[in-house]
Motif scaffolding. Structure first.
Motif, mmCIF file in Angstrom:
data_model
loop_
_atom_site.group_PDB
_atom_site.id
_atom_site.type_symbol
_atom_site.label_atom_id
_atom_site.label_comp_id
_atom_site.label_asym_id
_atom_site.label_seq_id
_atom_site.Cartn_x
_atom_site.Cartn_y
_atom_site.Cartn_z
ATOM 1 N N MET A 146 2.609 4.713 21.142
ATOM 2 C CA MET A 146 2.420 4.903 22.579
ATOM 3 C C MET A 146 1.379 3.967 23.174
ATOM 4 O O MET A 146 1.407 3.678 24.354
ATOM 5 N N TRP A 147 0.453 3.460 22.365
ATOM 6 C CA TRP A 147 -0.566 2.553 22.890
ATOM 7 C C TRP A 147 -0.103 1.099 22.876
ATOM 8 O O TRP A 147 -0.818 0.207 23.297
ATOM 9 N N GLY A 148 1.132 0.860 22.398
ATOM 10 C CA GLY A 148 1.724 -0.467 22.488
ATOM 11 C C GLY A 148 1.711 -1.292 21.222
ATOM 12 O O GLY A 148 2.405 -2.302 21.136
ATOM 13 N N ASP A 149 0.936 -0.897 20.225
ATOM 14 C CA ASP A 149 0.890 -1.634 18.966
ATOM 15 C C ASP A 149 1.851 -1.017 17.957
ATOM 16 O O ASP A 149 2.363 0.082 18.136
ATOM 17 N N VAL A 150 2.080 -1.756 16.869
ATOM 18 C CA VAL A 150 2.850 -1.239 15.739
ATOM 19 C C VAL A 150 1.837 -0.675 14.752
ATOM 20 O O VAL A 150 0.845 -1.331 14.420
ATOM 21 N N PHE A 151 2.067 0.555 14.292
ATOM 22 C CA PHE A 151 1.074 1.273 13.483
ATOM 23 C C PHE A 151 1.781 2.096 12.413
ATOM 24 O O PHE A 151 2.865 2.628 12.635
ATOM 25 N N GLY A 152 1.131 2.215 11.274
ATOM 26 C CA GLY A 152 1.595 3.109 10.220
ATOM 27 C C GLY A 152 0.410 3.666 9.462
ATOM 28 O O GLY A 152 -0.670 3.051 9.420
ATOM 29 N N ALA A 153 0.590 4.848 8.884
ATOM 30 C CA ALA A 153 -0.463 5.474 8.079
ATOM 31 C C ALA A 153 0.157 5.971 6.782
ATOM 32 O O ALA A 153 1.285 6.485 6.772
ATOM 33 N N CYS A 154 -0.587 5.814 5.706
ATOM 34 C CA CYS A 154 -0.093 6.263 4.401
ATOM 35 C C CYS A 154 -1.265 6.619 3.499
ATOM 36 O O CYS A 154 -2.419 6.288 3.782
ATOM 37 N N VAL A 155 -0.935 7.298 2.421
ATOM 38 C CA VAL A 155 -1.874 7.540 1.331
ATOM 39 C C VAL A 155 -1.305 6.788 0.147
ATOM 40 O O VAL A 155 -0.134 6.990 -0.231
ATOM 41 N N ASP A 156 -2.091 5.880 -0.423
ATOM 42 C CA ASP A 156 -1.566 5.068 -1.520
ATOM 43 C C ASP A 156 -1.459 5.883 -2.808
ATOM 44 O O ASP A 156 -1.832 7.060 -2.857
ATOM 45 N N GLN A 157 -0.936 5.262 -3.833
ATOM 46 C CA GLN A 157 -0.691 5.957 -5.100
ATOM 47 C C GLN A 157 -1.967 6.454 -5.783
ATOM 48 O O GLN A 157 -1.910 7.254 -6.716
ATOM 49 N N GLY A 173 -4.422 7.936 -3.895
ATOM 50 C CA GLY A 173 -4.985 8.962 -3.028
ATOM 51 C C GLY A 173 -5.869 8.440 -1.909
ATOM 52 O O GLY A 173 -6.546 9.221 -1.246
ATOM 53 N N ILE A 174 -5.861 7.135 -1.658
ATOM 54 C CA ILE A 174 -6.671 6.543 -0.594
ATOM 55 C C ILE A 174 -5.840 6.468 0.685
ATOM 56 O O ILE A 174 -4.709 5.977 0.672
ATOM 57 N N SER A 175 -6.433 6.933 1.811
ATOM 58 C CA SER A 175 -5.750 6.890 3.108
ATOM 59 C C SER A 175 -5.923 5.517 3.738
ATOM 60 O O SER A 175 -7.037 4.988 3.795
ATOM 61 N N TRP A 176 -4.804 4.980 4.243
ATOM 62 C CA TRP A 176 -4.789 3.671 4.892
ATOM 63 C C TRP A 176 -4.119 3.772 6.248
ATOM 64 O O TRP A 176 -3.150 4.520 6.410
ATOM 65 N N MET A 177 -4.628 3.009 7.210
ATOM 66 C CA MET A 177 -3.997 2.862 8.524
ATOM 67 C C MET A 177 -3.834 1.370 8.774
ATOM 68 O O MET A 177 -4.785 0.602 8.579
ATOM 69 N N VAL A 178 -2.629 0.967 9.173
ATOM 70 C CA VAL A 178 -2.363 -0.436 9.458
ATOM 71 C C VAL A 178 -1.912 -0.534 10.910
ATOM 72 O O VAL A 178 -0.956 0.134 11.310
ATOM 73 N N VAL A 183 3.951 8.140 2.968
ATOM 74 C CA VAL A 183 3.839 7.673 4.344
ATOM 75 C C VAL A 183 3.722 8.890 5.258
ATOM 76 O O VAL A 183 4.581 9.762 5.251
ATOM 77 N N SER A 184 2.642 8.951 6.045
ATOM 78 C CA SER A 184 2.476 10.055 6.997
ATOM 79 C C SER A 184 2.896 9.652 8.406
ATOM 80 O O SER A 184 3.342 10.491 9.184
ATOM 81 N N VAL A 185 2.753 8.364 8.740
ATOM 82 C CA VAL A 185 3.237 7.827 10.020
ATOM 83 C C VAL A 185 3.983 6.542 9.687
ATOM 84 O O VAL A 185 3.376 5.571 9.215
ATOM 85 N N PRO A 186 5.304 6.515 9.912
ATOM 86 C CA PRO A 186 6.063 5.293 9.625
ATOM 87 C C PRO A 186 5.558 4.114 10.457
ATOM 88 O O PRO A 186 5.074 4.293 11.573
ATOM 89 N N LEU A 209 0.816 -1.214 0.000
ATOM 90 C CA LEU A 209 0.000 0.000 0.000
ATOM 91 C C LEU A 209 0.853 1.267 0.000
ATOM 92 O O LEU A 209 0.511 2.257 -0.647
ATOM 93 N N SER A 210 1.945 1.256 0.748
ATOM 94 C CA SER A 210 2.765 2.464 0.872
ATOM 95 C C SER A 210 3.720 2.660 -0.305
ATOM 96 O O SER A 210 4.149 3.781 -0.565
ATOM 97 N N GLU A 211 4.011 1.598 -1.037
ATOM 98 C CA GLU A 211 4.914 1.706 -2.187
ATOM 99 C C GLU A 211 4.293 2.616 -3.248
ATOM 100 O O GLU A 211 3.164 2.410 -3.675
ATOM 101 N N GLY A 212 5.002 3.642 -3.622
ATOM 102 C CA GLY A 212 4.498 4.592 -4.612
ATOM 103 C C GLY A 212 3.547 5.620 -4.024
ATOM 104 O O GLY A 212 3.039 6.480 -4.725
#
Length: 137
Positions: free
Chosen positions: A112-123, A125-130, A104-107, A98-101
């Motif tokens: 802080m809540w203990g999970d691994v998280f990232g946020a990006c906008v795909d090629q 223009g769709i926003s994704w949170m993982v 990335v807004s959050v690597p 999803l992040s390729e191309g």
């Protein structure tokens, strides 16, 4: 836990009311966490919703939060698709693709809540949170 995909809506300070409304509409269990619970106890945003999740008996999951401090709320662009679960390999694979191309807004890293998280906008223009749920000690 199975990975799941669901909408995540950003609100302009009224997430508590909106998520409460959706609970009245769909039923289910609503969980709300504030910014104050995660370290911002003395800020003007302490009572705002950092993360809300409604899970219904019909299998619907709707997530939402107040737009984070310092970020612009953009009506019409205030929804993202959230992927979450505990299968780190599967979710990291989705993140990579999803992040390729895209932008990335959050690597993808521990938060802080203990999970691994990232946020990006795909090629496209769709926003994704993982969010990869980390086992609790």
């Amino acid at each position: 836990m199975v990975s799941r995909l669901n909408p995540y809506i950003s609100f302009d300070g009224n997430a508590r009311q909106a998520m409460g409304f959706y609970k009245l509409v769909f039923g289910g269990t609503l969980t709300l966490n504030t910014y104050g619970e995660f370290g911002a106890q003395h800020s003007g945003d302490a009572d705002k919703i950092m993360h809300g999740m409604l899970e219904t008996g019909s299998g619907f999951t709707l997530m939402g939060a107040d737009t984070p401090p310092g970020m612009e709320h953009k009506p019409g662009n205030n929804i993202a698709v959230s992927l979450s679960g505990d299968d780190a390999d599967e979710l990291r694979g989705y993140w990579q693709k999803l992040s390729e191309g895209g932008t990335v807004s959050v690597p993808m890293e521990k938060q802080m809540w203990g999970d691994v998280f990232g946020a990006c906008v795909d090629q496209f223009g769709i926003s994704w949170m993982v969010n990869i749920i980390e086992p609790q000690a």
